[in-house]
Design an enzyme around this catalytic site. Sequence first.
Site, PDB file in Angstrom:
ATOM      1  N   GLU A  94       0.836  -1.203   0.000  1.00 52.00           N
ATOM      2  CA  GLU A  94       0.000   0.000   0.000  1.00 52.00           C
ATOM      3  C   GLU A  94       0.870   1.253   0.000  1.00 52.00           C
ATOM      4  O   GLU A  94       2.043   1.206   0.384  1.00 52.00           O
ATOM      5  CB  GLU A  94      -0.868  -0.003   1.266  1.00 52.00           C
ATOM      6  CG  GLU A  94      -2.334   0.044   1.118  1.00 52.00           C
ATOM      7  CD  GLU A  94      -3.008   1.092   0.263  1.00 52.00           C
ATOM      8  OE1 GLU A  94      -2.395   1.677  -0.653  1.00 52.00           O
ATOM      9  OE2 GLU A  94      -4.188   1.316   0.508  1.00 52.00           O
ATOM     10  N   ASP A  95       0.274   2.366  -0.378  1.00 53.42           N
ATOM     11  CA  ASP A  95       0.994   3.640  -0.337  1.00 53.42           C
ATOM     12  C   ASP A  95       0.993   4.245   1.062  1.00 53.42           C
ATOM     13  O   ASP A  95       2.001   4.730   1.552  1.00 53.42           O
ATOM     14  CB  ASP A  95       0.426   4.636  -1.364  1.00 53.42           C
ATOM     15  CG  ASP A  95      -1.085   4.844  -1.259  1.00 53.42           C
ATOM     16  OD1 ASP A  95      -1.751   4.196  -0.413  1.00 53.42           O
ATOM     17  OD2 ASP A  95      -1.622   5.654  -2.044  1.00 53.42           O
ATOM     18  N   PHE A 147      -1.499  15.897   4.766  1.00 60.41           N
ATOM     19  CA  PHE A 147      -1.910  15.345   3.478  1.00 60.41           C
ATOM     20  C   PHE A 147      -0.707  15.360   2.552  1.00 60.41           C
ATOM     21  O   PHE A 147      -0.180  16.420   2.213  1.00 60.41           O
ATOM     22  CB  PHE A 147      -3.080  16.128   2.870  1.00 60.41           C
ATOM     23  CG  PHE A 147      -3.635  15.436   1.662  1.00 60.41           C
ATOM     24  CD1 PHE A 147      -4.499  14.360   1.803  1.00 60.41           C
ATOM     25  CD2 PHE A 147      -3.258  15.823   0.376  1.00 60.41           C
ATOM     26  CE1 PHE A 147      -4.989  13.679   0.692  1.00 60.41           C
ATOM     27  CE2 PHE A 147      -3.740  15.156  -0.752  1.00 60.41           C
ATOM     28  CZ  PHE A 147      -4.610  14.087  -0.587  1.00 60.41           C
TER      29      PHE A 147
END
Length: 169
Positions: A94-95, A147
């Site tokens: 996964e990232d 983010f």
Amino acid sequence: MKVLFSNEEIEERIKEVGEEITKDYNNEEMKVVVVLKGAFMTAATLVKYIDNMNLEMEFTRVSSYLDKKESTGKVNVLVDIKEDLTGENILIVEDIIDSGNTLNFLKEEYLRRGAKSVKIMSLLDKPSRRKVDITPDYTGFVIEDKFVVGYGLDNNEKERNIPYVGYID
Ligand code: IMP
Ligand code: MG
């Protein structure tokens, strides 16, 4: 855009993780399941450093249902791997792990399909955002609640091609 991890730092770290995975699997059969789209770059780098002649590659594509940018916990499988995983050693790549909903869902699902083992490698981990109790077996970097984009991670589908992981200041 501020650089959080440079391309060199990322690839050096992924190389270390790949070497650790090489030792742990010790040439056993394994299926690397790449979670598209975000993990494509991490996976491409990682598998070059997993020395295992019995490694196979699979790809899944999932999307989580979002409710005001927060994950609702439901995961939509857009592209799936095979149903029967009896006796397989699965390594999900996964990232980023955020709420944990995506990886929790995939892990449970692959175990339900009969996998012998399901491990997780995530380039990034944001533990402060976790909603379900899940920890990756292999982590590139633990980060704060920011983010981030680049190295496969998107900002509204753009910026996946940025060679480093960055954030908007
Ligand atoms: P989870 O199911 O909440 O753990 O969500 C993981 C997914 O959310 C990742 O596969 C990403 O697609 C997305 N995501 C979470 N945080 C970020 C971020 O900082 N940048 C880009 N995508 C993110
Ligand atoms: Mg993703």
